[in-house]
Design a protein around this motif. Structure first.
Motif, PDB file in Angstrom:
ATOM      1  N   MET A 246       0.825  -1.224   0.000  1.00 37.41           N
ATOM      2  CA  MET A 246       0.000   0.000   0.000  1.00 37.41           C
ATOM      3  C   MET A 246       0.851   1.263   0.000  1.00 37.41           C
ATOM      4  O   MET A 246       0.369   2.341   0.342  1.00 37.41           O
ATOM      5  CB  MET A 246      -0.942  -0.001   1.210  1.00 37.41           C
ATOM      6  CG  MET A 246      -0.269   0.020   2.556  1.00 37.41           C
ATOM      7  SD  MET A 246      -1.448  -0.040   3.962  1.00 37.41           S
ATOM      8  CE  MET A 246      -2.223   1.585   3.871  1.00 37.41           C
ATOM      9  N   ASP A 249      -0.474   4.398  -1.617  1.00 37.70           N
ATOM     10  CA  ASP A 249      -1.691   4.988  -1.054  1.00 37.70           C
ATOM     11  C   ASP A 249      -1.387   6.424  -0.614  1.00 37.70           C
ATOM     12  O   ASP A 249      -0.554   6.641   0.265  1.00 37.70           O
ATOM     13  CB  ASP A 249      -2.134   4.130   0.144  1.00 37.70           C
ATOM     14  CG  ASP A 249      -3.455   4.593   0.738  1.00 37.70           C
ATOM     15  OD1 ASP A 249      -3.743   5.816   0.684  1.00 37.70           O
ATOM     16  OD2 ASP A 249      -4.183   3.734   1.250  1.00 37.70           O
ATOM     17  N   LYS A 278      -7.333  -0.882   8.091  1.00 40.40           N
ATOM     18  CA  LYS A 278      -8.564  -0.864   7.293  1.00 40.40           C
ATOM     19  C   LYS A 278      -8.264  -0.957   5.787  1.00 40.40           C
ATOM     20  O   LYS A 278      -9.188  -0.995   4.972  1.00 40.40           O
ATOM     21  CB  LYS A 278      -9.402   0.371   7.636  1.00 40.40           C
ATOM     22  CG  LYS A 278      -8.849   1.678   7.117  1.00 40.40           C
ATOM     23  CD  LYS A 278      -9.860   2.822   7.256  1.00 40.40           C
ATOM     24  CE  LYS A 278      -9.331   4.046   6.498  1.00 40.40           C
ATOM     25  NZ  LYS A 278      -9.951   5.295   6.867  1.00 40.40           N
ATOM     26  N   SER A 279      -7.004  -1.011   5.429  1.00 35.53           N
ATOM     27  CA  SER A 279      -6.652  -1.100   4.003  1.00 35.53           C
ATOM     28  C   SER A 279      -6.841  -2.527   3.497  1.00 35.53           C
ATOM     29  O   SER A 279      -7.076  -3.448   4.273  1.00 35.53           O
ATOM     30  CB  SER A 279      -5.191  -0.707   3.805  1.00 35.53           C
ATOM     31  OG  SER A 279      -4.372  -1.788   4.220  1.00 35.53           O
ATOM     32  N   THR A 280      -6.711  -2.720   2.177  1.00 32.09           N
ATOM     33  CA  THR A 280      -6.797  -4.069   1.607  1.00 32.09           C
ATOM     34  C   THR A 280      -5.458  -4.794   1.728  1.00 32.09           C
ATOM     35  O   THR A 280      -5.362  -5.993   1.466  1.00 32.09           O
ATOM     36  CB  THR A 280      -7.179  -3.998   0.113  1.00 32.09           C
ATOM     37  OG1 THR A 280      -6.200  -3.185  -0.541  1.00 32.09           O
ATOM     38  CG2 THR A 280      -8.568  -3.411  -0.072  1.00 32.09           C
ATOM     39  N   LYS A 283      -5.361  -7.954   3.900  1.00 28.82           N
ATOM     40  CA  LYS A 283      -6.007  -9.104   3.255  1.00 28.82           C
ATOM     41  C   LYS A 283      -5.089  -9.688   2.164  1.00 28.82           C
ATOM     42  O   LYS A 283      -4.933 -10.897   2.051  1.00 28.82           O
ATOM     43  CB  LYS A 283      -7.348  -8.668   2.661  1.00 28.82           C
ATOM     44  CG  LYS A 283      -8.463  -9.680   2.941  1.00 28.82           C
ATOM     45  CD  LYS A 283      -9.807  -9.180   2.448  1.00 28.82           C
ATOM     46  CE  LYS A 283     -10.716  -8.796   3.599  1.00 28.82           C
ATOM     47  NZ  LYS A 283     -11.981  -8.159   3.163  1.00 28.82           N
ATOM     48  N   GLU A 284      -4.491  -8.805   1.404  1.00 30.69           N
ATOM     49  CA  GLU A 284      -3.612  -9.268   0.317  1.00 30.69           C
ATOM     50  C   GLU A 284      -2.383  -9.993   0.859  1.00 30.69           C
ATOM     51  O   GLU A 284      -1.954 -11.017   0.322  1.00 30.69           O
ATOM     52  CB  GLU A 284      -3.144  -8.081  -0.530  1.00 30.69           C
ATOM     53  CG  GLU A 284      -4.173  -7.615  -1.552  1.00 30.69           C
ATOM     54  CD  GLU A 284      -3.629  -6.416  -2.319  1.00 30.69           C
ATOM     55  OE1 GLU A 284      -2.660  -6.599  -3.089  1.00 30.69           O
ATOM     56  OE2 GLU A 284      -4.146  -5.300  -2.126  1.00 30.69           O
ATOM     57  N   LYS A 287      -3.277 -13.350   1.960  1.00 27.79           N
ATOM     58  CA  LYS A 287      -3.441 -14.235   0.796  1.00 27.79           C
ATOM     59  C   LYS A 287      -2.068 -14.796   0.372  1.00 27.79           C
ATOM     60  O   LYS A 287      -1.927 -15.981   0.085  1.00 27.79           O
ATOM     61  CB  LYS A 287      -4.092 -13.448  -0.348  1.00 27.79           C
ATOM     62  CG  LYS A 287      -4.968 -14.306  -1.253  1.00 27.79           C
ATOM     63  CD  LYS A 287      -5.564 -13.484  -2.384  1.00 27.79           C
ATOM     64  CE  LYS A 287      -6.872 -12.799  -1.999  1.00 27.79           C
ATOM     65  NZ  LYS A 287      -7.377 -11.913  -3.083  1.00 27.79           N
TER      66      LYS A 287
END
Lengths: 324, 324
Positions: A246, A249, A278-280, A283-284, A287
């Protein structure tokens, strides 16, 4: 609860891990007052002893003998402990696992020599093993570990780095020692070539996943769970996977600039944490860690049938899914 | 002139020492920019390479083969180089052999990792040697070396120490690595047990004599000869033999107090040097060094007849009588 879960996973080798724990205590016994204090302090700090666990579980695929296995399990844990002490000098860390570091309790010099002393003791343990493969793997691992630590210095505060720089770092910083633990457990117990290869790769993939989870937790866990302020990695200039995912960002940019110039205030640290959480990116990153985990599980499948296969699977999943 | 004399002593093994020098360069080659710079810097600094010289001369008493011997001569010199880098962190030294130290050029952290990197490379070299005696001797030597460095920290600025504390320190700091160089040269070349024992003891005695001379020269040589200010040992809190032999001298007392509290001014350093130089301590320390030298020469006599016996004698005498 997390700790109980880990204990259950260790159940089969519990008494052997206690033997390792006793050996570690004996190994770190020294005539020097300073070294003794620093070492006892380190031992009391605990740790999951995951490297010995991987050595012993891997050895179950060969001719298992704890007396022989301790000569490789102990030095691998010692190398890990020694490198933590030196890492705290590099990172200028005052806290680890909720306690003051050796560097902070004493000073950089004592931390340097405590690390050296522990490395030396590690070497003494392996002298009883005659197989030259063991010495070769261990020496290579130690050189790469140091290389990783130097790369970590060189990459500090560098925002122009790529994902491959990060993977190169965590491979050397973490994955290699777990890889070598699995490989050496298999080699010393006399497992066959194919089994050694699969266990080695299993260790590498588990190690990568483990470190990525560690780097995620540094942002998502609480200060209490971490035993140090969340976000410490970034504050120390270590650019880890969530940040790399990120870093463009625009909301994050001002914080990254401040980290590199004069550091973050407590208020800014909390704002930065909220932003990352709260960023993606989290999650990434999860993964990517799971991809490594899947690869580790595939290596387990390729191993010969053995009751320990389930353990290896469970431990990989535990390490990949843990919350602290 | 001193340097020429040393070259003459090395004449028989000159081309083999060049092979070692090349190997050292290759060993310190790294993909890391910082490590490479620090290492090249260290190599250019030179040094007498006395550990490899002792390895090779000792190996002449067995089945001499430079290709095999370099695998032990190189790591012994690397261990020496690595420990110098770490020593400069301990002693907070900015100068060594007339040049800035790695610690001073970069910082403590880089010096720590440069040392670690060099130690790791040393280990890689010995992996090709299968004889477990070699690994045992090397590991023991490294542990004692570190112990010695920690004792050195603990003994700093301590004026209530005895001669035996000093001998314990220099044994670990210097004599052990030279002892191991002689011993391992003999072991790896397959010399017989009796020869190994005499060469080992020769190395120990030469090492003790060598370090005592070093500690004397720190007071008697010029700043230019030393490549650092004379008296540096004491200024850094290292209480060496000449000081121990005159620590009750009421003339010296005020200087010793100042060293321990807030250091000496340039004027006071020169006064302290004058005091030590004209004392009987220098003569007495030289006498003690000569006693070790005599013991070394007796070990040479006990060796089987061999043209290299004269070389071992000459080098011991050179090291025991050198003026810088």
């Amino acid at each position: 609860m997390e700790k109980m879960k880990l204990k259950m996973l260790y159940a089969d080798i519990k008494s052997d891990i206690e033997i390792i724990e006793n050996e570690l205590e004996q190994a770190l016994n020294s005539s020097s007052h300073i070294l003794n204090n620093a070492s006892i302090y380190l031992l009391q700090g605990g740790g999951k002893r995951i490297r010995p666990v991987f050595v012993l579980l891997s050895a179950k695929f060969g001719d298992y003998n704890i007396e022989r296995m301790k000569n490789i399990a102990v030095p691998l844990e010692l190398i890990h402990m020694g490198s933590l002490v030196h890492d705290d000098v590099i990172d200028d860390s005052d806290m680890r696992r909720g306690r003051e570091t050796v560097k902070s309790q004493y000073n950089n010099r004592v931390a340097m020599y405590t690390g050296n002393f522990i490395f030396g003791k590690a070497l003494q343990y392996v002298t009883d093993i005659e197989d030259p493969r063991v010495h070769r793997i261990l020496a290579e691992t130690m050189v790469e570990l140091v290389n990783g630590e130097v790369i970590q210095i060189e990459d500090k505060f560098r925002l122009d780095q790529h994902l491959k720089d990060y993977f190169r770092r965590i491979k050397r910083k973490t994955a290699l020692l777990i890889e070598s633990s699995c490989e050496l457990g298999a080699v010393v117990s006399g497992a066959d070539e194919k089994t050694i290869r699969h266990l080695k790769r299993y260790g590498y993939f588990v190690g990568m996943s483990f470190q990525i989870v560690d780097d995620i937790l540094d942002f998502t866990a609480t200060d209490k769970q971490l035993g140090k302020p969340a976000g410490s990695d970034l504050l120390q200039g270590n650019v880890t996977l969530p940040i790399l995912l990120m870093k463009d960002d625009p909301m994050l940019a001002p914080y990254l600039e401040k980290v590199a110039s004069h550091g973050l205030t407590e208020q800014e640290r909390l704002e930065m944490l909220a932003l990352v959480r709260k960023s993606t990116a989290i999650k990434e990153a999860t993964k990517i860690s799971n991809l490594y985990l899947q690869k580790a599980l595939r290596e387990v499948e390729a191993l010969p049938n053995h009751p320990m296969k389930k353990k290896l699977r469970d431990i990989a999943l535990y390490m990949g899914k843990r919350k602290s």
